[in-house]
Design a protein around this motif. Structure first.
Motif, PDB file in Angstrom:
ATOM      1  N   LEU A 139       0.851  -1.182   0.001  1.00 56.34           N
ATOM      2  CA  LEU A 139       0.222   0.191  -0.005  1.00 56.34           C
ATOM      3  C   LEU A 139       0.868   1.210  -0.307  1.00 56.34           C
ATOM      4  O   LEU A 139       0.260   2.313  -0.696  1.00 56.34           O
ATOM      5  CB  LEU A 139      -1.034   0.049   1.127  1.00 56.34           C
ATOM      6  N   ARG A 140       1.898   1.430   0.828  1.00 55.97           N
ATOM      7  CA  ARG A 140       2.791   2.540   0.694  1.00 55.97           C
ATOM      8  C   ARG A 140       3.455   2.818  -0.711  1.00 55.97           C
ATOM      9  O   ARG A 140       3.495   3.899  -1.064  1.00 55.97           O
ATOM     10  CB  ARG A 140       4.000   2.080   1.734  1.00 55.97           C
ATOM     11  N   ARG A 141       3.673   1.667  -1.375  1.00 56.27           N
ATOM     12  CA  ARG A 141       4.396   1.576  -2.770  1.00 56.27           C
ATOM     13  C   ARG A 141       3.089   2.174  -3.625  1.00 56.27           C
ATOM     14  O   ARG A 141       3.566   2.852  -4.505  1.00 56.27           O
ATOM     15  CB  ARG A 141       4.791   0.347  -3.148  1.00 56.27           C
ATOM     16  N   GLN A 142       2.159   1.724  -3.518  1.00 56.35           N
ATOM     17  CA  GLN A 142       1.016   2.278  -4.413  1.00 56.35           C
ATOM     18  C   GLN A 142       0.601   3.682  -4.009  1.00 56.35           C
ATOM     19  O   GLN A 142       0.384   4.389  -4.905  1.00 56.35           O
ATOM     20  CB  GLN A 142      -0.270   1.445  -4.197  1.00 56.35           C
ATOM     21  N   ASN A 143       0.637   4.032  -2.775  1.00 56.30           N
ATOM     22  CA  ASN A 143       0.482   5.355  -2.368  1.00 56.30           C
ATOM     23  C   ASN A 143       1.530   6.185  -3.025  1.00 56.30           C
ATOM     24  O   ASN A 143       0.998   7.413  -3.423  1.00 56.30           O
ATOM     25  CB  ASN A 143       0.438   5.536  -1.066  1.00 56.30           C
ATOM     26  N   ASP A 144       2.990   6.012  -2.956  1.00 50.00           N
ATOM     27  CA  ASP A 144       3.642   6.753  -3.509  1.00 50.00           C
ATOM     28  C   ASP A 144       3.787   6.864  -4.977  1.00 50.00           C
ATOM     29  O   ASP A 144       3.493   7.792  -5.619  1.00 50.00           O
ATOM     30  CB  ASP A 144       5.255   6.087  -3.408  1.00 50.00           C
ATOM     31  N   ALA A 145       3.171   5.794  -5.712  1.00 50.30           N
ATOM     32  CA  ALA A 145       3.051   5.882  -7.111  1.00 50.30           C
ATOM     33  C   ALA A 145       2.075   6.667  -7.523  1.00 50.30           C
ATOM     34  O   ALA A 145       1.947   7.696  -8.326  1.00 50.30           O
ATOM     35  CB  ALA A 145       2.966   4.490  -7.642  1.00 50.30           C
ATOM     36  N   PHE A 146       0.778   6.739  -6.711  1.00 52.26           N
ATOM     37  CA  PHE A 146      -0.490   7.590  -6.815  1.00 52.26           C
ATOM     38  C   PHE A 146       0.067   9.170  -6.696  1.00 52.26           C
ATOM     39  O   PHE A 146      -0.302   9.947  -7.361  1.00 52.26           O
ATOM     40  CB  PHE A 146      -1.407   7.243  -5.810  1.00 52.26           C
ATOM     41  N   LYS A 147       0.828   9.382  -5.479  1.00 53.32           N
ATOM     42  CA  LYS A 147       1.162  10.777  -5.624  1.00 53.32           C
ATOM     43  C   LYS A 147       2.318  11.184  -6.714  1.00 53.32           C
ATOM     44  O   LYS A 147       1.955  12.311  -6.983  1.00 53.32           O
ATOM     45  CB  LYS A 147       2.195  10.794  -4.228  1.00 53.32           C
ATOM     46  N   ARG A 148       3.097  10.412  -7.281  1.00 50.33           N
ATOM     47  CA  ARG A 148       3.871  10.791  -8.414  1.00 50.33           C
ATOM     48  C   ARG A 148       2.835  11.145  -9.636  1.00 50.33           C
ATOM     49  O   ARG A 148       2.900  12.131 -10.134  1.00 50.33           O
ATOM     50  CB  ARG A 148       4.601   9.846  -8.878  1.00 50.33           C
ATOM     51  N   PHE A 149       1.879  10.291  -9.599  1.00 50.43           N
ATOM     52  CA  PHE A 149       0.949  10.445 -10.721  1.00 50.43           C
ATOM     53  C   PHE A 149      -0.062  11.555 -10.468  1.00 50.43           C
ATOM     54  O   PHE A 149      -0.110  12.279 -11.588  1.00 50.43           O
ATOM     55  CB  PHE A 149      -0.138   9.125 -10.652  1.00 50.43           C
ATOM     56  N   ALA A 150      -0.409  11.982  -9.256  1.00 46.23           N
ATOM     57  CA  ALA A 150      -1.146  13.096  -9.118  1.00 46.23           C
ATOM     58  C   ALA A 150      -0.322  14.345  -9.338  1.00 46.23           C
ATOM     59  O   ALA A 150      -0.798  15.445  -9.937  1.00 46.23           O
ATOM     60  CB  ALA A 150      -1.732  13.257  -7.532  1.00 46.23           C
ATOM     61  N   LYS A 151       1.040  14.426  -9.011  1.00 48.82           N
ATOM     62  CA  LYS A 151       1.984  15.459  -9.071  1.00 48.82           C
ATOM     63  C   LYS A 151       2.171  15.512 -10.689  1.00 48.82           C
ATOM     64  O   LYS A 151       1.981  16.997 -11.002  1.00 48.82           O
ATOM     65  CB  LYS A 151       3.294  15.349  -8.434  1.00 48.82           C
ATOM     66  N   LEU A 152       2.273  14.712 -11.338  1.00 46.65           N
ATOM     67  CA  LEU A 152       2.567  14.616 -12.964  1.00 46.65           C
ATOM     68  C   LEU A 152       1.391  15.316 -13.512  1.00 46.65           C
ATOM     69  O   LEU A 152       1.192  16.319 -14.351  1.00 46.65           O
ATOM     70  CB  LEU A 152       3.081  13.526 -13.389  1.00 46.65           C
ATOM     71  N   THR A 153       0.083  14.733 -13.130  1.00 48.57           N
ATOM     72  CA  THR A 153      -1.268  15.181 -13.855  1.00 48.57           C
ATOM     73  C   THR A 153      -1.510  16.772 -13.338  1.00 48.57           C
ATOM     74  O   THR A 153      -1.944  17.512 -14.356  1.00 48.57           O
ATOM     75  CB  THR A 153      -2.283  14.234 -13.060  1.00 48.57           C
ATOM     76  N   ALA A 154      -1.107  17.056 -12.248  1.00 49.43           N
ATOM     77  CA  ALA A 154      -1.348  18.602 -11.798  1.00 49.43           C
ATOM     78  C   ALA A 154      -0.566  19.472 -12.822  1.00 49.43           C
ATOM     79  O   ALA A 154      -0.804  20.484 -13.070  1.00 49.43           O
ATOM     80  CB  ALA A 154      -0.904  18.769 -10.337  1.00 49.43           C
ATOM     81  N   GLN A 155       0.968  18.927 -12.721  1.00 48.16           N
ATOM     82  CA  GLN A 155       1.681  19.798 -13.528  1.00 48.16           C
ATOM     83  C   GLN A 155       1.118  19.709 -15.216  1.00 48.16           C
ATOM     84  O   GLN A 155       1.144  20.868 -15.877  1.00 48.16           O
ATOM     85  CB  GLN A 155       3.102  19.252 -13.565  1.00 48.16           C
ATOM     86  N   LEU A 156       0.684  18.583 -15.710  1.00 51.05           N
ATOM     87  CA  LEU A 156       0.370  18.780 -17.040  1.00 51.05           C
ATOM     88  C   LEU A 156      -1.005  19.438 -17.303  1.00 51.05           C
ATOM     89  O   LEU A 156      -1.237  20.219 -18.214  1.00 51.05           O
ATOM     90  CB  LEU A 156      -0.213  17.153 -17.652  1.00 51.05           C
ATOM     91  N   LEU A 157      -1.933  19.603 -16.154  1.00 56.11           N
ATOM     92  CA  LEU A 157      -3.043  20.344 -16.199  1.00 56.11           C
ATOM     93  C   LEU A 157      -3.044  21.659 -16.154  1.00 56.11           C
ATOM     94  O   LEU A 157      -3.827  22.744 -16.304  1.00 56.11           O
ATOM     95  CB  LEU A 157      -4.087  19.909 -15.339  1.00 56.11           C
ATOM     96  N   LYS A 158      -1.794  22.233 -15.414  1.00 58.60           N
ATOM     97  CA  LYS A 158      -1.496  23.498 -15.022  1.00 58.60           C
ATOM     98  C   LYS A 158      -1.592  24.455 -16.150  1.00 58.60           C
ATOM     99  O   LYS A 158      -2.233  25.445 -16.201  1.00 58.60           O
ATOM    100  CB  LYS A 158      -0.130  23.726 -13.968  1.00 58.60           C
ATOM    101  N   SER A 159      -0.895  24.006 -17.027  1.00 59.12           N
ATOM    102  CA  SER A 159      -0.592  24.730 -18.348  1.00 59.12           C
ATOM    103  C   SER A 159      -1.801  25.329 -18.881  1.00 59.12           C
ATOM    104  O   SER A 159      -2.305  26.307 -19.437  1.00 59.12           O
ATOM    105  CB  SER A 159       0.651  24.292 -19.298  1.00 59.12           C
ATOM    106  N   PRO A 160      -2.746  24.247 -19.219  1.00 60.16           N
ATOM    107  CA  PRO A 160      -4.007  24.456 -20.123  1.00 60.16           C
ATOM    108  C   PRO A 160      -4.730  25.442 -18.878  1.00 60.16           C
ATOM    109  O   PRO A 160      -5.604  25.907 -19.460  1.00 60.16           O
ATOM    110  CB  PRO A 160      -4.546  23.179 -20.291  1.00 60.16           C
ATOM    111  N   LEU A 161      -4.841  25.175 -17.887  1.00 56.62           N
ATOM    112  CA  LEU A 161      -5.592  25.800 -17.059  1.00 56.62           C
ATOM    113  C   LEU A 161      -5.281  27.143 -16.775  1.00 56.62           C
ATOM    114  O   LEU A 161      -6.028  28.092 -16.882  1.00 56.62           O
ATOM    115  CB  LEU A 161      -5.680  25.201 -15.622  1.00 56.62           C
TER     116      LEU A 161
END
Length: 169
Positions: A139-161
């Protein structure tokens, strides 16, 4: 505690595999394992519901030639209570040993049965903690992967927003 209950010099928590019996805990015996072919406990686990009592191994055809009887620790008396899992499989025994003939009272035997139940509860608890630790790590590894995904997604969405905000302004 088993040795104290029975006034025997040796007590063991013995676990068995195909080649040896090894002692998860031992009192009064300086070795940590013996070959399975010398094991009294291998006989005891064959009947998981019964306590195996050998009052004089020197007169028992199964054991009188056993090196543990004819030499150190010179086993004469043995009582083994199978350590049985919930699925009915015996892992080993709680056993007491003496170099002289003796008998146990029904109360002593019941105390050994009760102690074996407690041992199995402790072993189950240990297994459960190990499994929970593995699940927690997953679960810790999955949570870390989700955090990385969320951070990347936020960065990708930031420019269009930011562009949308500029157009609306």
């Amino acid at each position: 505690l088993a040795a104290q209950i029975t006034s025997t010099p040796i007590s063991l928590i013995s676990l068995l595999d195909s080649k040896r019996q090894w002692f998860k805990s031992h009192h009064g015996l300086g070795v940590s394992e013996t070959p399975i072919e010398y094991s009294f406990c291998a006989h005891a686990v064959c009947n998981p519901d019964d306590v195996m009592v050998v009052t004089d191994a020197t007169k028992d055809d199964r054991f009188k030639e056993n090196p543990l009887v004819t030499g150190p620790p010179n086993i004469v008396f043995y009582t083994g209570v199978p350590l049985v899992q919930e699925d009915g499989v015996s892992l080993g025994t709680l056993c007491v040993i003496d170099s002289k003939e003796r008998a146990l009272s029904s109360q002593q035997i019941q105390s050994l049965r009760d102690l074996s139940t407690q041992i199995m509860a402790l072993l189950r608890g240990r297994k459960d903690r190990f499994e929970l630790k593995k699940v927690n790590e997953t679960l810790r590894r999955q949570n870390d992967a989700f955090k990385r995904f969320a951070k990347l997604t936020a960065q990708l969405l930031k420019s269009p927003l930011n562009q949308i905000t500029r157009y609306t302004d």
